[in-house]
Design a protein around this motif. Structure first.
Motif, PDB file in Angstrom:
ATOM      1  N   UNK A  35       0.845  -1.196   0.000  1.00  0.00           N
ATOM      2  CA  UNK A  35       0.000   0.000   0.000  1.00  0.00           C
ATOM      3  C   UNK A  35       0.881   1.247   0.000  1.00  0.00           C
ATOM      4  N   UNK A  36       0.586   2.176  -0.885  1.00  0.00           N
ATOM      5  CA  UNK A  36       1.311   3.440  -0.932  1.00  0.00           C
ATOM      6  C   UNK A  36       0.798   4.347   0.184  1.00  0.00           C
ATOM      7  N   UNK A 206      -7.554   2.412   1.840  1.00  0.00           N
ATOM      8  CA  UNK A 206      -6.793   3.634   1.599  1.00  0.00           C
ATOM      9  C   UNK A 206      -7.139   4.714   2.620  1.00  0.00           C
ATOM     10  N   UNK A 207      -8.398   4.763   3.042  1.00  0.00           N
ATOM     11  CA  UNK A 207      -8.782   5.718   4.085  1.00  0.00           C
ATOM     12  C   UNK A 207      -8.103   5.366   5.405  1.00  0.00           C
ATOM     13  N   UNK A 208      -7.892   4.076   5.652  1.00  0.00           N
ATOM     14  CA  UNK A 208      -7.195   3.684   6.883  1.00  0.00           C
ATOM     15  C   UNK A 208      -5.787   4.283   6.916  1.00  0.00           C
ATOM     16  N   UNK A 209      -5.161   4.408   5.752  1.00  0.00           N
ATOM     17  CA  UNK A 209      -3.835   5.025   5.676  1.00  0.00           C
ATOM     18  C   UNK A 209      -3.939   6.522   5.970  1.00  0.00           C
ATOM     19  N   UNK A 240      -4.774  -4.210  10.785  1.00  0.00           N
ATOM     20  CA  UNK A 240      -4.108  -5.207   9.947  1.00  0.00           C
ATOM     21  C   UNK A 240      -2.826  -4.661   9.335  1.00  0.00           C
ATOM     22  N   UNK A 241      -2.893  -3.448   8.821  1.00  0.00           N
ATOM     23  CA  UNK A 241      -1.741  -2.855   8.139  1.00  0.00           C
ATOM     24  C   UNK A 241      -0.688  -2.322   9.104  1.00  0.00           C
ATOM     25  N   UNK A 388      -7.281  -8.169   2.617  1.00  0.00           N
ATOM     26  CA  UNK A 388      -7.078  -7.844   4.027  1.00  0.00           C
ATOM     27  C   UNK A 388      -7.978  -8.668   4.937  1.00  0.00           C
ATOM     28  N   UNK A 389      -9.145  -9.073   4.417  1.00  0.00           N
ATOM     29  CA  UNK A 389     -10.056  -9.879   5.233  1.00  0.00           C
ATOM     30  C   UNK A 389      -9.443 -11.211   5.637  1.00  0.00           C
ATOM     31  N   UNK A 390      -8.500 -11.696   4.833  1.00  0.00           N
ATOM     32  CA  UNK A 390      -7.912 -13.018   5.078  1.00  0.00           C
ATOM     33  C   UNK A 390      -6.694 -12.960   5.998  1.00  0.00           C
TER      34      UNK A 390
END
Length: 465
Positions: A35-36, A206-209, A240-241, A388-390
């Protein structure tokens, strides 16, 4: 030949079972996607000279906007009358519209409501090309009390307004706690007072970033998170990230959408005790009942996931249309049985001012279309391909599960995504908009969760020694 056929039949019958065993116990999760974290979502011409300042902000309801809104409210077409003897089964009952529309046009005090919106300190800062609006409340604490940062994220069709009654409770200082919460409550990108992306691709991940980078901008490298509705999916993505940055995760819509979770959900239809505690089984089964409710209540989701701009034109042009479209969700998502009431049960938990405040977050900012684009950006092949769900997250997680929430998953299912599930608190009241509906219950649960997360951290430090 008969023996060969027998073995073939046994293999055929065993294949699904072995497949379940593989997915549930043997299959490794995929790697984290690339993820950028600096992806630019604003106008390209602003990228060369980025403004990282944090500016004070106040909500303002301009006179031209108010005048235009009142004219639209007064100059509507005649409603189509509802069918006989229906409540909200067909959607918002048009017999109820006159009272709501006349109140919004003549009795909703825009000046007083503007002051109410500005009761908490608010700011804006540019993150990845978007001016992000947020409330920030830092309590004054005595010696020995630690201030801990916590990010609160709303969903659709909600807004930061959902947290206003809860925020004084959440940020209160108590002699019974060695901590107090510093609350950061942003408007999601494209919602309310935050900018929307100018190009495709800004989904929940992307919003999580963006949210993580907002917290970094505010000086927090480690922090707690809380989310409901879209906020819960964004919080899950953050955990997760960035598991080394999130020290605790609270949600009022805990969910796992992994393959393992789906398999367990189906297995529970045949053997509920394998999946869920007996006193909670009726929240999940029979599958047909819950599936039927999801189908009945998710038509909006298909529209917003496929043609957000089309529905956006209609709703953004008509305040009455927006009122009916959004408040119908506050009826049936709070309690499904409210659809049988002529007024949708809307006055059972909120005043007209409270619900109209939430509508103003969309109307005053003309952000309905950009808000519903989040469905299209998240429910698509590209976004699902991130998987990401996995991927399980080790972040300590606490879920509060309202009795009348749209969906329910047992602790066993939640642990397929959140193996460090500290608690799954199933309560006997409340619906989808829990912080707004039951602010005291919501706040107390959040504070219990943070206390538990802090105790886990202290225990971990002791064990290290």
């Amino acid at each position: 030949m008969a023996r060969v056929l027998c073995f073939a039949l046994l293999a055929l019958l065993a294949a699904p079972f072995l497949g379940f065993i593989y997915v549930l116990f043997l299959k490794s999760p995929p790697p984290l996607p690339d993820i950028d974290v600096q992806a630019w979502w604003g106008p390209k011409e602003l990228q060369a000279k980025q403004d990282t300042s944090i500016k004070p902000f106040k909500v303002q309801f301009s006179a031209p906007m108010i005048q235009d809104l009142k004219e639209r409210l007064k100059n509507h077409r005649k409603w189509t009358p509802p069918l006989e003897n229906v409540g909200f089964q067909y959607g918002f009952n048009s017999k109820q519209l006159d009272g709501w529309v006349s109140y919004w046009a003549a009795k909703y005090n825009f000046t007083e409501r503007e002051k109410f919106f500005n009761r908490f300190p608010q700011f804006k800062t540019n993150i990845q090309g978007l001016d992000i609006h947020f409330i920030r409340i830092k309590p004054e604490v005595p010696a020995g009390v630690e201030v801990v940062p916590m990010l609160f994220m709303h969903g659709w069709p909600g807004s930061v307004r959902e947290f206003y009654e809860a925020l004084p409770l959440l940020t209160a200082v108590s002699k019974d706690r060695d901590f107090a919460i510093e609350a950061i409550v942003p408007s999601l990108p494209g919602y309310g007072f935050s900018d929307a992306a100018v190009r495709p691709g800004l989904g929940a991940t992307e919003i999580s970033v963006v949210m993580r980078n907002l917290m970094h901008r505010l000086g927090f490298k480690k922090f707690y998170i809380q989310g409901g509705d879209w906020g819960s999916l964004i919080a899950s993505a953050m955990a997760t990230l960035f598991p080394d940055e999130i020290v605790g995760h609270h949600t009022n819509l805990g969910s796992s959408m992994s393959t393992k979770a789906n398999i367990l959900n189906v297995l529970g239809a045949f053997l509920p005790s394998f999946v869920v505690e007996s006193h909670l089984a009726d929240r999940m089964y029979p599958l047909s009942t819950n599936f039927a409710r999801l189908i009945e209540e998710s038509g909006y989701m298909h529209i917003q996931s496929t043609k957000p701009d089309t529905i956006g034109v209609a709703i953004s042009d008509s305040p009455v249309g927006m009122l009916a479209y959004i408040l119908e969700k506050f009826s049936t998502w709070t309690k499904n049985e409210y659809k049988y009431l002529p007024d949708g049960g809307l006055d059972k938990h909120w005043t007209k001012d409270q619900l109209l405040d939430n509508l103003m977050c969309y109307w005053a900012t003309n952000s309905f279309t950009t808000s519903v684009r989040l469905y299209s950006e998240s429910f698509n092949k590209r976004h699902f391909g991130l998987q990401l769900n996995e991927i399980p997250t080790p972040v300590p997680t606490w879920a509060i599960q309202a009795k009348n929430e749209i969906t329910f998953q047992s602790a066993r299912i939640l642990r397929t995504k959140f193996p460090n599930l500290v608690a799954a608190n199933a309560i006997d009241d409340g619906g989808h908009f829990l912080a707004f509906e039951l602010p005291k219950v919501f706040s107390e649960d959040v504070l219990k969760a943070v206390a538990a997360f802090r105790n886990l951290k202290k225990e971990a430090k002791k064990n290290e020694l």
